[in-house]
Design a protein around this motif. Structure first.
Motif, mmCIF file in Angstrom:
data_model
loop_
_atom_site.group_PDB
_atom_site.id
_atom_site.type_symbol
_atom_site.label_atom_id
_atom_site.label_comp_id
_atom_site.label_asym_id
_atom_site.label_seq_id
_atom_site.Cartn_x
_atom_site.Cartn_y
_atom_site.Cartn_z
ATOM 1 N N THR A 205 0.968 -1.275 0.037
ATOM 2 C CA THR A 205 -0.094 0.029 -0.025
ATOM 3 C C THR A 205 0.985 1.041 -0.028
ATOM 4 O OG1 THR A 205 -1.613 -1.112 1.142
ATOM 5 C CG2 THR A 205 -1.720 1.232 1.107
ATOM 6 N N GLU A 206 0.526 2.209 -0.803
ATOM 7 C CA GLU A 206 1.254 3.386 -0.917
ATOM 8 C C GLU A 206 1.090 4.285 0.369
ATOM 9 O OE1 GLU A 206 3.338 2.087 -4.006
ATOM 10 O OE2 GLU A 206 3.684 4.367 -3.113
ATOM 11 N N PRO A 207 1.951 5.248 0.762
ATOM 12 C CA PRO A 207 1.811 5.982 1.769
ATOM 13 C C PRO A 207 0.410 6.894 1.812
ATOM 14 C CG PRO A 207 4.063 6.142 1.323
ATOM 15 C CD PRO A 207 3.286 5.459 0.190
ATOM 16 N N HIS A 208 0.134 7.321 0.642
ATOM 17 C CA HIS A 208 -1.002 8.034 0.493
ATOM 18 C C HIS A 208 -2.036 7.422 -0.684
ATOM 19 C CE1 HIS A 208 0.795 11.250 2.468
ATOM 20 N NE2 HIS A 208 1.720 11.292 2.034
ATOM 21 N N PRO A 209 -3.246 7.718 -0.471
ATOM 22 C CA PRO A 209 -4.058 8.306 0.400
ATOM 23 C C PRO A 209 -4.330 7.833 1.886
ATOM 24 C CG PRO A 209 -5.621 7.810 -1.125
ATOM 25 C CD PRO A 209 -4.321 6.977 -1.593
ATOM 26 N N ILE A 210 -4.101 6.432 1.922
ATOM 27 C CA ILE A 210 -4.365 5.762 2.989
ATOM 28 C C ILE A 210 -3.952 6.024 4.293
ATOM 29 C CG2 ILE A 210 -4.458 3.426 4.322
ATOM 30 C CD1 ILE A 210 -5.188 2.151 1.744
ATOM 31 N N TRP A 211 -2.363 6.461 4.286
ATOM 32 C CA TRP A 211 -1.872 6.629 5.595
ATOM 33 C C TRP A 211 -1.635 8.285 5.655
ATOM 34 C CZ3 TRP A 211 -0.836 3.527 9.456
ATOM 35 C CH2 TRP A 211 -0.972 2.239 9.077
ATOM 36 N N GLN A 212 -2.652 8.861 6.108
ATOM 37 C CA GLN A 212 -2.878 10.535 6.488
ATOM 38 C C GLN A 212 -3.439 10.625 7.858
ATOM 39 O OE1 GLN A 212 -4.384 12.721 3.283
ATOM 40 N NE2 GLN A 212 -4.236 11.341 1.851
ATOM 41 N N GLY A 213 -3.150 11.944 8.295
ATOM 42 C CA GLY A 213 -3.556 12.093 9.548
ATOM 43 C C GLY A 213 -3.462 13.320 9.802
ATOM 44 N N ARG A 214 -3.924 13.897 11.224
ATOM 45 C CA ARG A 214 -3.491 15.563 11.703
ATOM 46 C C ARG A 214 -2.167 15.539 12.069
ATOM 47 N NH1 ARG A 214 -7.405 18.359 16.292
ATOM 48 N NH2 ARG A 214 -5.863 19.711 16.838
ATOM 49 N N GLN B 145 3.155 21.118 21.964
ATOM 50 C CA GLN B 145 3.992 20.477 22.752
ATOM 51 C C GLN B 145 4.235 18.922 22.882
ATOM 52 O OE1 GLN B 145 3.327 22.449 26.634
ATOM 53 N NE2 GLN B 145 3.858 24.530 26.000
ATOM 54 N N GLY B 146 5.374 18.421 23.179
ATOM 55 C CA GLY B 146 5.406 17.092 23.516
ATOM 56 C C GLY B 146 5.566 16.213 22.286
ATOM 57 N N ASP B 147 5.241 14.843 22.484
ATOM 58 C CA ASP B 147 5.310 13.944 21.468
ATOM 59 C C ASP B 147 3.790 13.879 20.901
ATOM 60 O OD1 ASP B 147 5.482 11.598 19.784
ATOM 61 O OD2 ASP B 147 5.774 10.393 21.490
ATOM 62 N N THR B 148 3.830 14.552 19.540
ATOM 63 C CA THR B 148 2.659 14.436 19.067
ATOM 64 C C THR B 148 2.451 13.468 17.767
ATOM 65 O OG1 THR B 148 3.570 16.151 17.417
ATOM 66 C CG2 THR B 148 2.397 16.836 19.395
ATOM 67 N N ARG B 149 3.531 12.666 17.640
ATOM 68 C CA ARG B 149 3.564 11.759 16.624
ATOM 69 C C ARG B 149 2.421 10.914 16.403
ATOM 70 N NH1 ARG B 149 6.730 7.626 17.295
ATOM 71 N NH2 ARG B 149 6.520 8.110 19.733
ATOM 72 N N ARG B 150 1.929 10.618 15.117
ATOM 73 C CA ARG B 150 0.556 9.688 14.981
ATOM 74 C C ARG B 150 1.121 8.712 13.986
ATOM 75 N NH1 ARG B 150 -4.189 11.798 16.668
ATOM 76 N NH2 ARG B 150 -3.934 14.033 17.307
ATOM 77 N N LEU B 151 0.401 7.563 13.822
ATOM 78 C CA LEU B 151 0.917 6.403 13.057
ATOM 79 C C LEU B 151 1.235 6.583 11.549
ATOM 80 C CD1 LEU B 151 -1.004 3.390 14.513
ATOM 81 C CD2 LEU B 151 1.275 4.324 14.992
ATOM 82 N N LEU C 15 -8.142 3.935 9.654
ATOM 83 C CA LEU C 15 -8.471 4.321 10.871
ATOM 84 C C LEU C 15 -7.344 4.444 11.723
ATOM 85 C CD1 LEU C 15 -11.329 5.145 11.685
ATOM 86 C CD2 LEU C 15 -11.353 4.115 9.695
ATOM 87 N N LEU C 16 -6.317 3.633 11.478
ATOM 88 C CA LEU C 16 -4.915 3.294 12.357
ATOM 89 C C LEU C 16 -4.320 4.635 12.189
ATOM 90 C CD1 LEU C 16 -3.750 -0.202 11.927
ATOM 91 C CD2 LEU C 16 -4.084 0.810 14.115
ATOM 92 N N ALA C 17 -4.254 5.283 10.950
ATOM 93 C CA ALA C 17 -3.087 6.181 10.664
ATOM 94 C C ALA C 17 -3.347 7.252 11.318
ATOM 95 C CB ALA C 17 -3.647 6.750 8.921
ATOM 96 N N GLY C 18 -4.493 7.865 11.775
ATOM 97 C CA GLY C 18 -4.464 9.173 12.774
ATOM 98 C C GLY C 18 -4.322 8.812 14.222
ATOM 99 N N THR D 270 -17.268 -0.221 13.203
ATOM 100 C CA THR D 270 -16.450 -1.585 13.260
ATOM 101 C C THR D 270 -15.038 -1.218 12.835
ATOM 102 O OG1 THR D 270 -18.572 -2.293 12.206
ATOM 103 C CG2 THR D 270 -16.330 -3.714 12.518
ATOM 104 N N ALA D 271 -14.590 -0.243 11.854
ATOM 105 C CA ALA D 271 -13.322 0.028 11.612
ATOM 106 C C ALA D 271 -12.790 0.387 12.616
ATOM 107 C CB ALA D 271 -13.343 0.934 10.240
ATOM 108 N N ARG D 272 -13.315 1.673 13.671
ATOM 109 C CA ARG D 272 -12.742 1.952 14.623
ATOM 110 C C ARG D 272 -12.249 1.024 15.603
ATOM 111 N NH1 ARG D 272 -12.843 7.444 13.941
ATOM 112 N NH2 ARG D 272 -14.508 8.159 12.534
ATOM 113 N N VAL D 273 -13.239 0.133 15.809
ATOM 114 C CA VAL D 273 -12.907 -1.122 16.662
ATOM 115 C C VAL D 273 -11.716 -1.853 16.467
ATOM 116 C CG1 VAL D 273 -13.899 -3.354 17.753
ATOM 117 C CG2 VAL D 273 -15.505 -1.160 17.766
ATOM 118 N N ALA D 274 -11.671 -2.324 15.188
ATOM 119 C CA ALA D 274 -10.588 -2.946 14.614
ATOM 120 C C ALA D 274 -9.411 -2.201 14.813
ATOM 121 C CB ALA D 274 -10.820 -3.603 13.141
ATOM 122 N N ALA D 275 -9.440 -1.072 14.375
ATOM 123 C CA ALA D 275 -8.281 -0.159 14.595
ATOM 124 C C ALA D 275 -7.652 -0.084 16.015
ATOM 125 C CB ALA D 275 -8.358 1.250 14.048
ATOM 126 N N ARG D 276 -8.531 0.137 17.089
ATOM 127 C CA ARG D 276 -8.418 0.092 18.498
ATOM 128 C C ARG D 276 -7.633 -1.204 18.837
ATOM 129 N NH1 ARG D 276 -9.825 2.865 23.389
ATOM 130 N NH2 ARG D 276 -9.637 1.246 25.152
#
Length: 316
Positions: free
Chosen positions: A6-15, A21-27, A72-75, A302-308
């Motif tokens: 899978t290419e980084p975009h458009p799936i792996w996107q987020g805020r 401040q601090g560690d703001t990294r997202r997946l 859903l994991l990306a963010g 369901t996607a949010r549950v699976a991602a969690r």
């Protein structure tokens, strides 16, 4: 059959909160798409298959599960993950299920042999037969550690159908048959069984095979302490654990986007508690999730549950 990365975009996107401040990294900011994972690294692999569900006369659509879980994991916040490897998808073309399962097994074995922590997302529960082939080769191959294996399935169904060819309803019968033939010390336990989703014949077959099972009505929050004690006993008797979660074990209101929604189901808090207990044991060797069907999801519930659940399992 080769993985489709899978290419980084458009799936792996987020805020992007890097101005805060601090560690703001997202997946999406720590994901990698190469194969350079090492021991202890978290790896996500997809199995895009509807063939087993179709063979089992279920409603197709689970082949679209892996990319939606990624979205859903990306963010989600990275927290302790410094990197997350996306190992792509193994895709099943049409009804070509057995070669796809073999390709999945080979990919799983290669990742596990590198010492990575792997979560595989399906696809129907035919994912289990492919994943087990890889785990079997990793544990019981020439360089494997050996030892006893507990397969812990959180599921409304036994998936012990003895008919062939294989389907989403047969994987654990295939696994136990293969293990008996090879003389492997494999035990199967399933938590969340629905009496409405399993015939009397399947209950009899489970008892004949020595399967440990608990029905959904005894997997509610008020039963959690007793279930955790039983789970601890199961874990104590195994050297290794393969955790497989069929999302149809959850109530339909929580997980509507599955191949076979559950009228009662097991609360998410209980499912997550079981997953965390297995992970805390230090014996978890492989985890997967099956039957997420985005074609029937509502507002990504369901996607949010699976991602969690994937996030919980991927954290070091």
């Amino acid at each position: 059959m080769t993985p489709q990365h899978t290419e980084p975009h458009p799936i792996w996107q987020g805020r992007d909160d890097s101005a805060e401040q601090g560690d703001t990294r997202r997946l999406f900011q720590v994901v990698r798409h190469d194969d350079a994972w090492r021991s202890g690294d978290g790896v996500l692999l997809g199995f895009a298959s509807d063939a087993g569900v179709r063979r089992n006369h279920g409603r197709p659509g689970a082949a679209g599960g892996p990319p939606q879980v990624r979205r859903l994991l990306a963010g989600l916040p990275a927290h302790a993950l410094t990197a997350l490897w996306d190992a792509g998808d193994i895709a099943c073309e049409g009804d070509d299920l057995e070669p796809a399962q073999a390709a999945l097994g080979a990919r799983v074995a290669a990742i596990l042999n590198a010492g990575a922590r792997l979560v595989v997302v399906g696809g129907g529960h035919e994912i289990a037969w492919g994943d087990f082939q890889g785990l079997r080769d990793h544990l019981y191959g020439p360089q494997g550690p050996g030892g006893s294996l507990l397969i812990l399935n959180l599921d409304a169904h036994f998936d012990l159908r003895s008919s062939r060819p294989g389907s989403s309803g047969t994987p654990f019968d295939q696994i136990l048959e293969d293990s008996r033939r090879r003389g492997l010390p494999v035990r199967y336990a399933v938590l969340g069984i629905s009496p409405l989703g399993n015939t009397a014949g399947l209950y009899d077959h489970a008892r004949e095979l020595g399967v440990h099972y608990v029905e959904d009505r005894r997997m509610q929050e008020r039963h959690l302490d007793r279930r955790m004690a039983e789970l601890d006993s199961l874990l104590a008797g195994a050297d290794h654990v393969y955790l497989t979660i069929d999302l149809d074990v959850l109530p339909a209101a929580v997980a509507p986007g599955v191949s076979a929604p559950a009228p009662l189901g097991v609360p998410l808090s209980v499912v997550e508690a079981c997953a965390r207990r297995v992970k805390a044991s230090g014996k978890l060797r492989l985890a997967d999730m099956a039957e997420f069907n985005p074609a029937f999801d509502i507002d990504n519930h369901t996607a949010r549950v699976a991602a969690r659940l994937a996030w919980v399992l991927l954290q070091p």
